[in-house]
Design a protein around this motif. Structure first.
Motif, PDB file in Angstrom:
ATOM      1  N   ARG A   1       0.708  -1.174  -0.081  1.00  0.00           N
ATOM      2  CA  ARG A   1      -0.009   0.089  -0.014  1.00  0.00           C
ATOM      3  C   ARG A   1       0.862   1.348   0.034  1.00  0.00           C
ATOM      4  NH1 ARG A   1      -4.636  -1.136   4.475  1.00  0.00           N
ATOM      5  NH2 ARG A   1      -2.794  -1.524   5.546  1.00  0.00           N
ATOM      6  N   CYS A   2       1.786   1.217   0.733  1.00  0.00           N
ATOM      7  CA  CYS A   2       2.888   2.445   0.933  1.00  0.00           C
ATOM      8  C   CYS A   2       3.376   2.474  -0.626  1.00  0.00           C
ATOM      9  CB  CYS A   2       4.139   2.006   1.723  1.00  0.00           C
ATOM     10  SG  CYS A   2       3.945   2.939   3.434  1.00  0.00           S
ATOM     11  N   LEU A   3       3.894   1.661  -1.234  1.00  0.00           N
ATOM     12  CA  LEU A   3       4.728   1.849  -2.581  1.00  0.00           C
ATOM     13  C   LEU A   3       3.324   2.358  -3.547  1.00  0.00           C
ATOM     14  CD1 LEU A   3       6.574  -1.446  -2.830  1.00  0.00           C
ATOM     15  CD2 LEU A   3       7.431   0.745  -2.612  1.00  0.00           C
ATOM     16  N   LEU A   4       2.338   1.809  -3.515  1.00  0.00           N
ATOM     17  CA  LEU A   4       1.121   2.595  -4.297  1.00  0.00           C
ATOM     18  C   LEU A   4       0.757   3.717  -4.049  1.00  0.00           C
ATOM     19  CD1 LEU A   4      -0.979   1.789  -6.469  1.00  0.00           C
ATOM     20  CD2 LEU A   4      -2.505   1.036  -4.526  1.00  0.00           C
ATOM     21  N   ALA A   5       0.619   4.235  -2.810  1.00  0.00           N
ATOM     22  CA  ALA A   5       0.549   5.536  -2.125  1.00  0.00           C
ATOM     23  C   ALA A   5       1.386   6.589  -2.918  1.00  0.00           C
ATOM     24  CB  ALA A   5       0.489   5.660  -0.744  1.00  0.00           C
ATOM     25  N   HIS A   6       2.952   5.947  -2.635  1.00  0.00           N
ATOM     26  CA  HIS A   6       4.062   6.960  -3.212  1.00  0.00           C
ATOM     27  C   HIS A   6       4.222   7.213  -4.813  1.00  0.00           C
ATOM     28  CE1 HIS A   6       6.272   7.875   0.472  1.00  0.00           C
ATOM     29  NE2 HIS A   6       5.645   6.845   0.973  1.00  0.00           N
ATOM     30  N   GLU A   7       3.274   6.186  -5.394  1.00  0.00           N
ATOM     31  CA  GLU A   7       3.148   6.450  -6.828  1.00  0.00           C
ATOM     32  C   GLU A   7       2.544   7.972  -7.192  1.00  0.00           C
ATOM     33  OE1 GLU A   7       1.806   3.194  -8.867  1.00  0.00           O
ATOM     34  OE2 GLU A   7       3.351   1.746  -8.174  1.00  0.00           O
ATOM     35  N   LEU A   8       1.871   8.169  -6.207  1.00  0.00           N
ATOM     36  CA  LEU A   8       1.041   9.398  -6.543  1.00  0.00           C
ATOM     37  C   LEU A   8       2.225  10.745  -6.412  1.00  0.00           C
ATOM     38  CD1 LEU A   8      -2.335   9.546  -4.292  1.00  0.00           C
ATOM     39  CD2 LEU A   8      -2.047   9.689  -6.798  1.00  0.00           C
ATOM     40  N   CYS A   9       3.154  10.355  -5.891  1.00  0.00           N
ATOM     41  CA  CYS A   9       4.396  11.629  -5.850  1.00  0.00           C
ATOM     42  C   CYS A   9       4.424  12.209  -7.207  1.00  0.00           C
ATOM     43  CB  CYS A   9       5.489  11.398  -5.326  1.00  0.00           C
ATOM     44  SG  CYS A   9       5.664  10.748  -3.613  1.00  0.00           S
ATOM     45  N   GLY A  10       4.225  13.476  -7.292  1.00  0.00           N
ATOM     46  CA  GLY A  10       4.463  14.109  -8.627  1.00  0.00           C
ATOM     47  C   GLY A  10       3.110  14.333  -9.389  1.00  0.00           C
ATOM     48  N   HIS A  11       2.107  13.895  -8.672  1.00  0.00           N
ATOM     49  CA  HIS A  11       0.787  13.904  -9.365  1.00  0.00           C
ATOM     50  C   HIS A  11      -0.202  14.242  -7.906  1.00  0.00           C
ATOM     51  CE1 HIS A  11       1.977  12.155 -13.086  1.00  0.00           C
ATOM     52  NE2 HIS A  11       2.658  11.074 -12.350  1.00  0.00           N
ATOM     53  N   LEU A  12       0.274  14.221  -6.988  1.00  0.00           N
ATOM     54  CA  LEU A  12      -0.595  14.668  -5.640  1.00  0.00           C
ATOM     55  C   LEU A  12      -1.676  15.877  -5.867  1.00  0.00           C
ATOM     56  CD1 LEU A  12      -1.230  13.349  -3.252  1.00  0.00           C
ATOM     57  CD2 LEU A  12       0.387  14.886  -2.169  1.00  0.00           C
ATOM     58  N   HIS A  13      -0.917  16.905  -6.228  1.00  0.00           N
ATOM     59  CA  HIS A  13      -1.475  18.253  -6.199  1.00  0.00           C
ATOM     60  C   HIS A  13      -2.734  18.344  -7.378  1.00  0.00           C
ATOM     61  CE1 HIS A  13       2.520  20.246  -5.146  1.00  0.00           C
ATOM     62  NE2 HIS A  13       1.562  19.944  -4.194  1.00  0.00           N
ATOM     63  N   GLU A  14      -2.586  17.516  -8.250  1.00  0.00           N
ATOM     64  CA  GLU A  14      -3.523  17.414  -9.584  1.00  0.00           C
ATOM     65  C   GLU A  14      -4.618  16.253  -9.018  1.00  0.00           C
ATOM     66  OE1 GLU A  14      -3.912  15.339 -13.862  1.00  0.00           O
ATOM     67  OE2 GLU A  14      -1.868  15.524 -12.927  1.00  0.00           O
ATOM     68  N   ALA A  15      -4.351  15.282  -8.299  1.00  0.00           N
ATOM     69  CA  ALA A  15      -5.245  14.388  -7.788  1.00  0.00           C
ATOM     70  C   ALA A  15      -6.060  15.223  -6.534  1.00  0.00           C
ATOM     71  CB  ALA A  15      -4.509  13.177  -7.029  1.00  0.00           C
ATOM     72  N   MET A  16      -5.536  15.996  -5.988  1.00  0.00           N
ATOM     73  CA  MET A  16      -6.142  16.708  -4.708  1.00  0.00           C
ATOM     74  C   MET A  16      -7.454  17.425  -5.204  1.00  0.00           C
ATOM     75  SD  MET A  16      -3.698  17.590  -1.653  1.00  0.00           S
ATOM     76  CE  MET A  16      -2.722  18.832  -2.784  1.00  0.00           C
ATOM     77  N   LYS A  17      -7.202  18.015  -6.348  1.00  0.00           N
ATOM     78  CA  LYS A  17      -8.056  18.954  -7.128  1.00  0.00           C
ATOM     79  C   LYS A  17      -9.172  18.393  -8.315  1.00  0.00           C
ATOM     80  CE  LYS A  17      -5.060  22.932  -6.330  1.00  0.00           C
ATOM     81  NZ  LYS A  17      -4.664  24.397  -6.626  1.00  0.00           N
ATOM     82  N   CYS A  18      -8.874  16.803  -8.202  1.00  0.00           N
ATOM     83  CA  CYS A  18      -9.576  16.220  -9.059  1.00  0.00           C
ATOM     84  C   CYS A  18     -10.919  15.602  -8.477  1.00  0.00           C
ATOM     85  CB  CYS A  18      -8.743  14.959  -9.584  1.00  0.00           C
ATOM     86  SG  CYS A  18      -9.868  13.887 -10.733  1.00  0.00           S
ATOM     87  N   PRO A  19     -12.026  15.757  -9.246  1.00  0.00           N
ATOM     88  CA  PRO A  19     -13.383  15.483  -8.554  1.00  0.00           C
ATOM     89  C   PRO A  19     -13.384  14.119  -8.103  1.00  0.00           C
ATOM     90  CG  PRO A  19     -13.764  16.699 -10.473  1.00  0.00           C
ATOM     91  CD  PRO A  19     -12.146  16.470 -10.628  1.00  0.00           C
ATOM     92  N   HIS A  20     -12.427  13.177  -9.018  1.00  0.00           N
ATOM     93  CA  HIS A  20     -12.358  11.797  -8.456  1.00  0.00           C
ATOM     94  C   HIS A  20     -11.067  11.439  -7.797  1.00  0.00           C
ATOM     95  CE1 HIS A  20     -15.797  11.339 -11.372  1.00  0.00           C
ATOM     96  NE2 HIS A  20     -15.008  11.816 -12.289  1.00  0.00           N
ATOM     97  N   GLY A  21      -9.943  12.042  -8.243  1.00  0.00           N
ATOM     98  CA  GLY A  21      -8.580  11.820  -7.520  1.00  0.00           C
ATOM     99  C   GLY A  21      -8.543  12.217  -6.181  1.00  0.00           C
ATOM    100  N   ASN A  22      -9.515  13.014  -5.752  1.00  0.00           N
ATOM    101  CA  ASN A  22      -9.470  13.534  -4.479  1.00  0.00           C
ATOM    102  C   ASN A  22      -9.965  12.185  -3.546  1.00  0.00           C
ATOM    103  OD1 ASN A  22     -12.390  14.275  -2.868  1.00  0.00           O
ATOM    104  ND2 ASN A  22     -12.426  14.656  -5.113  1.00  0.00           N
ATOM    105  N   HIS A  23     -10.771  11.576  -4.084  1.00  0.00           N
ATOM    106  CA  HIS A  23     -11.315  10.276  -3.294  1.00  0.00           C
ATOM    107  C   HIS A  23     -10.069   9.233  -3.014  1.00  0.00           C
ATOM    108  CE1 HIS A  23     -15.265  11.748  -2.959  1.00  0.00           C
ATOM    109  NE2 HIS A  23     -15.302  11.931  -4.493  1.00  0.00           N
TER     110      HIS A  23
END
Length: 226
Positions: A1-23
């Protein structure tokens, strides 16, 4: 799970503001068992600098900040809290930003609540001009964790602009706040708010919501005597 979560690095800001990514980000926060595993998200938000206020006001990104503040130990998110405390007056006026004020009311330290009250006091007139701000002010004036004297100082600050005070007295939600102010303030010590409203007594009496304030003014006048 940790490795999967860290794959978000570099895309976190985009994901936080996304209607689906924030979930997705919220799911990571709720499922990671060790708070230190969330440090990369804390760091990404902390490094926003002056843009952090926009993150806290964003419809979706604000959910991430809220989730972090309620999940992580206070010392882990202290930098985020400090940065947002500096702009608490601005956040209190915003529909999504006000969650931070709610968080401090429920979970903040006594010192943090004190600083929050001072920020609200300094920005009281601006806060009273917005629907979200008025709602936030009502929460503050009725919250048990806020000292009575601090509530009184906020009320006095709100009365600094007579036009804003009158506007609230004529509104459905605003008049309830004015009634709270009249209840909190001593009519003998704090005559300014009563005198300011009394100047518009006929206008208040003719208003659907203002008439309630007018009746309260009558009662206060009768109780305080000549």
């Amino acid at each position: 799970r940790c490795l999967l979560a860290h794959e978000l690095c570099g895309h976190l800001h985009e994901a936080m503001k996304c209607p689906h990514g924030n979930h997705v980000v919220q799911k990571i926060i709720s499922t990671m068992q060790q708070p230190e595993s969330l440090q990369f998200i804390v760091d990404a938000i902390s490094q926003q600098g002056s843009s952090l206020v926009e993150v806290a006001k964003h419809k979706y990104a604000s959910r991430i900040v809220r989730h972090l503040l309620t999940t992580c130990p206070a010392d882990q998110v202290s930098e985020i809290i400090e940065s947002l405390l500096e702009v608490a007056g601005t956040l209190a006026c915003h529909l999504f930003g006000r969650f931070f004020v709610d968080h401090l009311l429920e979970r903040g330290t006594q010192q943090q609540r004190y600083r929050l009250v001072r920020s609200i006091e300094q920005n009281a007139v601006r806060i009273c001009r917005t629907s979200a701000g008025r709602s936030m002010l009502e929460s503050l004036l009725t919250h048990k964790a806020i000292e009575d004297e601090d509530k009184a100082w906020m009320c006095r600050a709100c009365a600094d602009d007579p036009e804003v005070l009158l506007s609230m007295a004529l509104r459905k939600r605003g008049h309830a706040i004015v009634l709270l102010m009249l209840k909190i303030l001593d009519p003998l010590r704090d005559k300014r708010i009563h005198m300011s409203l009394a100047q518009h007594f006929d206008l208040l009496r003719a208003s659907e919501f203002g008439c309630v304030v007018a009746r309260r003014l009558d009662t206060v006048g009768a109780e305080s005597g000549p």
